[in-house]
Design an enzyme around this catalytic site. Sequence first.
Site, PDB file in Angstrom:
ATOM      1  N   ASP A 122       0.824  -1.203   0.000  1.00  0.00           N
ATOM      2  CA  ASP A 122       0.000   0.000   0.000  1.00  0.00           C
ATOM      3  C   ASP A 122       0.858   1.252   0.000  1.00  0.00           C
ATOM      4  O   ASP A 122       1.431   1.623   1.031  1.00  0.00           O
ATOM      5  CB  ASP A 122      -0.921  -0.013   1.222  1.00  0.00           C
ATOM      6  N   ASP A 332      -1.781   5.124  -5.490  1.00  0.00           N
ATOM      7  CA  ASP A 332      -2.210   4.307  -4.355  1.00  0.00           C
ATOM      8  C   ASP A 332      -2.408   2.852  -4.768  1.00  0.00           C
ATOM      9  O   ASP A 332      -3.445   2.484  -5.313  1.00  0.00           O
ATOM     10  CB  ASP A 332      -3.513   4.872  -3.785  1.00  0.00           C
TER      11      ASP A 332
END
Length: 530
Positions: A122, A332
């Site tokens: 992430d 992201d």
Amino acid sequence: MAVCVLLWLLLAKGLVLETAIATTFSSRIIHRFSDEAKFHLASRNNGDAKLQSWPKRNSSEYFRLLLNSDITRQRMKLGSQYESLYPSEGRQTFFFGDDFARLHYTWIDIGTPNVSFLVALDTGSDQLWVPCDCIECAPLSADNYNVLDRDFNQYSPSLSSTSRHLPCSHQLCSPNSSCKHSKDPCPYFADYPLDDNTSSSGFLIEDKLHLVSDNATKNSVQASIIFGCGRKQGGDFLAGAAPNGLLGLGPGSISVPSLLAKAGLIQNSFSLCLNENGSGRILFGDQGDVTQQRSTPFLPVYGKFIAYVVGVESFCVASFCLKETGFEALIDTGTSFTYLPKGVFEKVAAEFDKQVHATRVIAPQFQSDYCYNASSHKLINIPPMKLTFSKNQSFIIQNPIVSIGQGPSTFCLAVLQSDVDDYITIGQNFLMGYHMVFDRENLSFGWSRSDCQDSSMRDTTNFTSPSSGGSPASIPANQQQHVPNNARAVPPAVAEKTPSKPSAATPGFNSWHLLNSSSLIFLLFWLLSG
């Protein structure tokens, strides 16, 4: 700095009696690719075998060699112990599709003895956490998952000889923590606010992360890191997203890349290469090949670099680039799909709908108005898409659609409207098929096309660009991204970030003391042959 190699010799002899007498010697400065250097090399090698490749002054090869020399010296100045590192279980990343919420994962080892965890990757958050002395965690048995051949582990500080609780007095303990005493264990709470109740909480732990150097020696490296002992998870973390932990790769000072760089183990950078076929890669310290990749600068958020935000100047559907579609977006990998602001999304979706030439259908399980009927017996003609960054840097989208259900009968535009106007993401579905470099030292995002193989993550010719006359938009209906019935996109994963710029590794300069003339000659020959 000048591109030539500077050789400086200062020899001093002192005779200390009642007065000091010093003698100073000097030497000539010789350019790396000068005629004099060429003569010395020819004399040394008794021939001109190596001189056949001697670069012509001001040629492209001449500047390429000088550039490589500059990069090498810059890496020496950085003082990193290893050029790059990857997890001890290998640099490979994994994509399990719908089984684990369409995120990308890698195996890491923590503690002494080491314990393995399959963590989601992430770039939208900073905190590494793993299930630990669980109060409420996702199921850890392989029987609960279709793709596992071993049970998941949980971490326990009491079982690791190198573990210690991070005290509340530590600089990386949030000042907002509910600490009563400075020596208490520092609590953490990683909140992912764009999805209800998705969070991880527990205590911060310091322990060893097991890594391997990416060079011929393959040295084992045990790096001290700080991570979350995740005693309680909520929301999507209990429903298939990151069931065994999450590796926050953001720029905050508590993230693993920041800690490795601050310790001087790597350059302040890392790379990811994501693919659906299990050939993805992660490499800490990788700054990429500056002569090949495209790049765009990271942008500050309220004056600070607390996230990987880039400026998108336009969004193009086929040859039509939409006007007034500029926006800032977060890179992201913790988001399954790409989210655009309402105005931009409406323009992109309308243009896609105009060009797709397919019948629109209702697919409530994907919660999108832009789903279409398809057939397994013919090709789907999808208009190519690309993002344009500053200086006309193009980022071509490899696969902007997703198939719905158990068959290829329905597909949807895999771009969604953001519910939060100021939170726009470029999700992992747009990022696949690229070697991406998050250069935190130079505050830039770089990319190059890649098949993500171990041998190299350099540019490949496996993909055909729309700009080169190819037609990647003609995609067989049975090769689309797939979403099962009743599935939904995983929302952007954004944990609380440390509002400070990550520290770069402290530069370390090597001092070369030239003791006599023979040392100078040896150094000259070494530089000329380098």
